[in-house]
Every structure is written in structure tokens, then in C-alpha cells.
Design an enzyme around this catalytic site. Structure first.
Site, mmCIF file in Angstrom:
data_model
loop_
_atom_site.group_PDB
_atom_site.id
_atom_site.type_symbol
_atom_site.label_atom_id
_atom_site.label_comp_id
_atom_site.label_asym_id
_atom_site.label_seq_id
_atom_site.Cartn_x
_atom_site.Cartn_y
_atom_site.Cartn_z
ATOM 1 N N LYS A 52 0.834 -1.201 0.000
ATOM 2 C CA LYS A 52 0.000 0.000 0.000
ATOM 3 C C LYS A 52 0.869 1.251 0.000
ATOM 4 O O LYS A 52 0.611 2.196 -0.755
ATOM 5 C CB LYS A 52 -0.937 -0.018 1.227
ATOM 6 C CG LYS A 52 -2.013 -1.090 1.127
ATOM 7 C CD LYS A 52 -2.777 -1.304 2.421
ATOM 8 C CE LYS A 52 -3.714 -2.505 2.291
ATOM 9 N NZ LYS A 52 -4.411 -2.857 3.538
ATOM 10 N N GLN A 96 -4.246 -1.526 9.801
ATOM 11 C CA GLN A 96 -4.240 -2.863 9.196
ATOM 12 C C GLN A 96 -4.777 -3.911 10.173
ATOM 13 O O GLN A 96 -4.353 -3.973 11.329
ATOM 14 C CB GLN A 96 -2.796 -3.221 8.770
ATOM 15 C CG GLN A 96 -2.667 -4.541 8.042
ATOM 16 C CD GLN A 96 -3.377 -4.559 6.677
ATOM 17 O OE1 GLN A 96 -3.326 -3.603 5.913
ATOM 18 N NE2 GLN A 96 -4.049 -5.656 6.373
ATOM 19 N N ASP A 119 -10.636 2.807 4.193
ATOM 20 C CA ASP A 119 -10.890 1.365 4.088
ATOM 21 C C ASP A 119 -12.392 1.083 3.974
ATOM 22 O O ASP A 119 -12.804 -0.019 3.620
ATOM 23 C CB ASP A 119 -10.364 0.645 5.347
ATOM 24 C CG ASP A 119 -9.102 -0.163 5.074
ATOM 25 O OD1 ASP A 119 -8.836 -0.453 3.896
ATOM 26 O OD2 ASP A 119 -8.406 -0.502 6.047
#
Ligand code: NAD
Length: 293
Positions: A52, A96, A119
Site C-alpha cells: 500500500k 491494518q 478502508d
């Protein structure tokens, strides 16, 4: 049969994003800025976060990579989230998952400002998505929708079957496919571990999205000719002949299913690259205040 090449498509979309970033910067604005927080040493998570951050660099974003040990407390992580919420230089950020067991993922997700939740995991974004309002879409379903769109695959009026009802893939993609939108307007069955006679559903389907985490679960006898297959699964299967001792496989028995379908995503190189690209796209949307005015 045509392969839905997520790798190639993601390169194209990343180039489009890079061009937009150049324009933004040329007009005097700062480059979009994504922060990624990782807690602990889960090897897969480290790879995902590294990808990412690297993707940010490729499109000219700023990125901040916050790495914390697994001993980090919930309070400490909540503080980091709050600091990122307040920081005007950060457009969006992700924490994460999975987190170490002593930290509540729910608590952390709820603490993230929905305006920076690129997200798309916060219930506010999920609710907005379900109602068809502007929202950050969760990256994997967003990537699948872009893939269907760019390959001009007809979704409206089709019978879609989604296998797996996770909050990050199965449930949101079932909503997106059935929404009054384009792509969308499909008739969707969401199947899961309690579904009776799963095969009777998959045999009727025009489009099947498989997100189970079970290697080679979907076999040729479960599908009809000409179906579109989206394989989300990423499974490590032991393989003594492979350099690393394992190979990656999807949730679909690729060779026999590919021979029968009209389109299929490979693993790797299908849904995976589109997921990262979608996170980058969400961050660009955040920098441009496209979702929350
Ligand atoms: P999950 O692991 O949270 O849930 C699995 C789902 O499968 C559950 O809803 C369960 O009801 C269903 N299920 C399990 N066994 C079943 C059976 N026999 N019949 C029918 N349903 C059954 O799911 P997830 O987090 O969406 O992950 C699924 C897979 O997708 C994993 O392999 C994961 O690594 C992969 N994944 C890939 C990406 C990507 O970017 N490509 C992103 C997220 C997840």
C-alpha cells in the site's frame, strides 16, 4: 473465455490517478496523503502494508507508515487514531487488521473519523453504501465493481451468487451488486456456511463472487456454461516444488472452471491488485472532498 486482468487494469487506473495527482499539485494543492498503521508482526499484514505504501509512492501521494510493536496497548492505539483524525495533513488512513488479541478491532474501527476511513470499514460508511449515498466503499468490493465496469460486463438483471458473508467482502459486494446503480441492479443470493444445497444456487448464477478462504472450493460441476467468475480467495497451499514451499491459490478450481466460463479472475493477478488500487482511489477521493463535502 477471457481473463479479467486485475494487474493490467490496476496499472491503468494507477496511471489515471497519478495524472490527477500531478494536476492537483500543479494547481497549488498538496499531494494526497495516506497513513497506514500496523501493530505487531503478522507477515501477511506487513506485505499488504508495504504494498500500500509503495503504491502511494507510485502515484505521487505522500505516505506515512506507522509501525508499532504487538505490545502496544488499546489506549495507545486509540491515541494514534485520534491524532490521525485531528491531523489536517492526513487525508485518509487505515489500521491494518488483524490486530493483536488484546485490542478490540471494533473499538478501533469505530474511533476512526468516517471522513478519513478510506478502508470503508466504519459503520457510517457501510450504512451510507447500503443506502446508495456517497461513501468510501470497502476496497475489495470497490475493486470488483470497477473491474465489472471497465470490462463492460452486464450486471443489470443478472442472477448473482456471492459465496461468503464477511463484513469486508461478501456482505458489501452483495449490497453493491443489488443496488440501484451501474454496475448494479442484479438479483443477488448471499450464500454462507449455513446455506442448504449451495450447488442449486451456483448452477443458476450468471455471475459468481467467491470469498470463502477455502482453496479450490468452486468446481466445474457447480457452474453453468458462460458464467462470470470473480475469485477473491487468497490461500497458501503447501507445494514442495515451489521456491517458497507454498503457492497461492484462489477459492476456485481454476483450470476446470476457466474452461467453462466467459470471464474469470486469476489468482494472483485478479482481485488482489484491484484492492490496493481502490484504497488509493479512496484516498484521492478523500483529498478532493468528494464523499463528505
Ligand atoms: P472470512 O474468512 O471472514 O469468511 C469466510 C466466509 O465463508 C464466511 O462468511 C462463511 O460463512 C463462509 N463459508 C465458510 N465455509 C463455507 C462453506 N463450506 N460453504 C459456504 N460458505 C462458507 O472471509 P473474507 O475475509 O472475505 O476472506 C475470504 C477469502 O478472501 C480469504 O481467502 C481471504 O484471504 C481473501 N481476501 C482477499 C482479498 C483480496 O484483495 N484479494 C481481500 C480480502 C480477503
Amino acid at each position: 473465455m477471457e481473463i479479467l486482468d486485475g494487474k493490467l487494469l490496476s496499472i491503468q487506473i494507477m496511471e489515471e490517478i497519478a495524472a490527477e495527482v500531478k494536476e492537483l499539485v500543479a494547481s497549488g494543492k498538496r499531494a494526497p496523503h495516506l497513513a497506514a498503521v500496523i501493530v505487531g508482526d503478522d507477515p501477511a499484514s506487513k506485505v499488504y502494508v508495504r504494498n500500500k505504501v509503495r503504491s502511494c509512492e507510485k502515484v505521487g501521494f505522500q505516505s506515512t507508515h506507522i509501525v508499532k510493536p504487538s505490545s502496544t496497548t488499546e489506549e495507545e492505539l486509540l491515541q494514534i487514531v485520534n491524532d490521525l483524525n485531528e491531523n489536517p495533513e492526513i487525508d485518509g488512513f487505515i489500521v491494518q487488521l488483524p490486530l493483536p488479541n488484546h485490542i478490540s478491532e471494533e473499538k478501533i474501527t469505530l474511533e476512526i473519523d468516517p471522513r478519513k476511513d478510506v478502508d470503508g470499514f466504519h459503520p457510517v460508511n457501510f450504512g451510507r453504501m447500503a443506502q446508495g449515498l456517497p461513501a468510501y466503499l470497502p476496497a475489495t468490493p470497490f475493486g470488483i465493481m470497477q473491474m465489472l465496469d471497465r470490462y463492460n460486463i452486464e450486471v443489470s438483471g443478472k442472477e448473482c451468487v456471492v459465496l461468503g458473508r464477511s463484513n469486508i467482502v461478501g456482505t458489501p459486494i452483495s449490497i453493491l451488486l443489488s443496488r440501484k446503480a451501474s454496475p448494479g441492479n442484479a438479483t443477488v443470493a448471499l450464500c454462507h456456511s449455513r446455506t442448504k444445497d449451495l450447488k442449486s444456487h451456483t448452477l443458476r448464477a450468471d455471475i459468481i463472487v467467491v470469498a470463502l478462504g477455502i482453496p479450490e472450493f468452486l468446481t466445474a460441476d457447480m457452474i453453468k456454461e458462460g458464467v462470470v467468475i470473480i475469485d477473491v480467495g487468497i490461500n497458501r497451499v503447501e507445494d514442495a516444488t515451489a521456491k517458497r514451499g507454498y503457492r497461492l491459490t484462489g477459492d476456485v478450481k481454476y483450470d476446470e472452471v476457466a474452461a467453462k466460463c466467459s470471464y474469470i479472475t486469476p489468482v494472483p493477478g485478479g482481485v488482489g491488485p484491484m484492492t490496493v488500487t481502490s484504497l488509493i482511489k479512496n484516498t484521492l477521493r478523500a483529498a478532493k472532498n468528494e464523499v463528505y463535502k
